[in-house]
Design an enzyme around this catalytic site. Sequence first.
Site, PDB file in Angstrom:
ATOM      1  N   HIS A 163      40.076  54.042 132.682  1.00 63.68           N
ATOM      2  CA  HIS A 163      40.858  54.798 131.628  1.00 63.68           C
ATOM      3  C   HIS A 163      41.928  54.121 131.030  1.00 63.68           C
ATOM      4  CE1 HIS A 163      39.793  59.009 133.486  1.00 63.68           C
ATOM      5  NE2 HIS A 163      38.869  58.694 132.715  1.00 63.68           N
ATOM      6  N   HIS A 223      38.981  65.514 137.065  1.00 64.92           N
ATOM      7  CA  HIS A 223      38.805  64.087 137.076  1.00 64.92           C
ATOM      8  C   HIS A 223      37.297  63.598 137.230  1.00 64.92           C
ATOM      9  CE1 HIS A 223      39.811  59.805 138.025  1.00 64.92           C
ATOM     10  NE2 HIS A 223      40.615  60.194 137.362  1.00 64.92           N
ATOM     11  N   GLU A 271      36.164  60.946 138.874  1.00 62.25           N
ATOM     12  CA  GLU A 271      35.886  60.371 140.050  1.00 62.25           C
ATOM     13  C   GLU A 271      35.430  61.716 141.247  1.00 62.25           C
ATOM     14  OE1 GLU A 271      38.554  58.696 143.993  1.00 62.25           O
ATOM     15  OE2 GLU A 271      38.831  58.104 142.229  1.00 62.25           O
ATOM     16  N   THR A 315      40.808  58.751 145.432  1.00 64.76           N
ATOM     17  CA  THR A 315      41.420  57.534 146.046  1.00 64.76           C
ATOM     18  C   THR A 315      42.694  57.575 145.344  1.00 64.76           C
ATOM     19  OG1 THR A 315      40.342  56.303 144.015  1.00 64.76           O
ATOM     20  CG2 THR A 315      39.147  56.464 146.182  1.00 64.76           C
ATOM     21  N   CYS A 332      43.109  54.935 148.324  1.00 66.67           N
ATOM     22  CA  CYS A 332      43.194  53.494 148.301  1.00 66.67           C
ATOM     23  C   CYS A 332      44.438  52.816 148.694  1.00 66.67           C
ATOM     24  CB  CYS A 332      42.974  53.148 146.778  1.00 66.67           C
ATOM     25  SG  CYS A 332      42.792  51.174 146.427  1.00 66.67           S
ATOM     26  N   SER A 365      44.667  58.560 132.321  1.00 62.24           N
ATOM     27  CA  SER A 365      44.748  57.867 133.786  1.00 62.24           C
ATOM     28  C   SER A 365      45.554  58.794 134.767  1.00 62.24           C
ATOM     29  CB  SER A 365      45.296  56.731 133.708  1.00 62.24           C
ATOM     30  OG  SER A 365      45.398  56.053 135.041  1.00 62.24           O
ATOM     31  N   SER A 406      44.731  50.823 135.858  1.00 61.49           N
ATOM     32  CA  SER A 406      43.903  50.399 134.827  1.00 61.49           C
ATOM     33  C   SER A 406      44.520  49.786 133.405  1.00 61.49           C
ATOM     34  CB  SER A 406      43.106  51.889 134.226  1.00 61.49           C
ATOM     35  OG  SER A 406      44.024  52.904 134.090  1.00 61.49           O
TER      36      SER A 406
END
Length: 648
Positions: free
Chosen positions: A40, A123, A125, A166, A194, A222, A266
């Site tokens: 992104h 999103h 993900e 994450t 993460c 993002s 990103s």
Amino acid sequence: MRITVAKFAGFCYGVRRAVELTEAAARSPNPCVMLGPVIHNRSMIRRLQAQRVEVVERPEDVPEGAAVILRSHGESAAVHRQLQERSIPVVDTTCPNVSHIHRLVAQAENEGRTVIIIGAPEHPEVQAIAGWCGDPLIFSDGGALKKYLLDHPEIAGGPVTMVSQTTSTQATWNFCVENAKKLCTNIEIFDTICNATYARQSEAQRLAAQNDAVIVIGGRDSANTRRLFELCAALCPHTVWVEDADELASSDFRECSSVAITAGASTPAWIIKEVYDKMSEENMEIEESFAELLEKSIKTLHTGEKVTGVVTDITPTEIYVDLGTKHAGYIPVSELTDDPTVKVEDLVHVGDSIETYVMRVNDAEGVVTLSKKRLDTVKSWDDVEQACEDHTTVEGVVTEENKGGVVVSIKGVRVFVPASQTGLPRDAAMSELVKQKVKLRITEVNRARRRVVGSIRAVSAAERAEKAAAVWSAIEEGKHYHGVVKSLTSYGAFVDIGGVDGMVHISELSWSRIKHPSEVVNPGDEVDVYVISFDPEKKKISLGMKDHGQDPWANFTEQYHVGDTANVRVVKLMTFGAFAEVVPGVDGLIHISQIADHRIDKPGDVLHEGDKVDVKITDIDYDRKKVSLSIRALLEDGQADSEESSED
């Protein structure tokens, strides 16, 4: 204005991996496309498109003959199947952390568990994670989760597995975990945020609390950048979000004395640098007021004061300096430097700005005698004292070995480093350090006694701690490292993977059976390892060296069958027989009754560990992966062949 750039700004491991894989695909002669933006960040996508990697939105839009690049956010199982059915080559850049979540929810689905995903439903993900299980429940916050579980007790009372996007915030996740534990009776909870995200968000919050303004850099779409902006804005009202330097109005920060810069995962490093450079250029535009200039012109100078002026003339004996005051200043050549070999014209030039030390003021004649040499000495001591107070790292050159340590010169100041603080092993010669440039911390300064003590080891320890923090923030199962073997024990080898030691158990060093790690590695060896498991609380890391991509049993079954002859190595003697290595990773048993063609009392009467002997494979248990070997059968076959030959 002080400008601080966050250490954890920009590409995380997963994004960097995705970009590198995409750029590698772009360099190949075969055409390729991205199935949705690989990350992104519009600037980065434009750069990839300039490398002839276009974006398509649906699998059916992938051109014939082209490979498809799956984005770092991952794709659903259905998309993978669709591409496989069309035999489309795939470059999968899915973040390993995200792939781990896919496996967790797929397993939960197979076990009949309800999957709960904490994250933004729209999103990509989260949508990809949802595509690896049947009908997951998705919640963006703990309040919505709590209400649903209260309204649906049949779900709360059944088996539940909960994972997180994450890039979720730790606070949101913790609140969801708290409610889920209270309301669910059979729940598995996997904290899949993460580590790099947590470190990035924590640092951003700390900087927001310490600075007058914060600049958050990242794409508008993002999710992790949006969360950074929200976290910073909550602590620092003067927080702005930009995609690149062109959006930055640096004039908005004129009233700020300190600005912090952070960026989403990103955001490429070159965009962060452009923003920093623009802020730095604006920061240089400082004008002096007329009142300040007037005050300088009438200022009275005093002996021992530091002053700055401009070199106006150079003679063989003196350097004339305009101090911007009513006094005329000059530096005798003898007060310019201690080095007699240096020429004046090599040190200063007309028009240079020079900082000096006032030696003597003659108000009657309006002349000031200056010294550059003395100022350098004073400044060096000031710098050393400041470094001691601030615990900062300084550089110097080891000039000599002294009794009990070494002497390091830092801008002319002698610093004593005790032997215990050199960082050398006890049996190492300290002369090894002489003439080397070293980094050290100043631990003691006594200007009256002209005594300064420092520590080289403290810098090494701090650097190792910083590297260790970076390793722990990005570590994950399966991640590969290039490390150095630090030490060996009877049960394994300790490997430094960049500030952190992990242990490779003896069973993970080689597929072959070994008695001691020294049969495979030695201290100082550079090795490639991967993470098997890790425990951040106990600071323990389990590493492996064996290539699990190669299945020893598969290699064995491809090479050998029942009745084949093999040359094997005896690896262990037991009372009931001997184990022998057929191929690395696969051992077979030679029963005591099969070692010789006559009765023996114990295997050691005939065999010794390390012996290589020919055997016949008499049985293979494919289910239990066991192999039976026989020397006796081979001997009997030889006798039978001999008897047949004699009859002929």
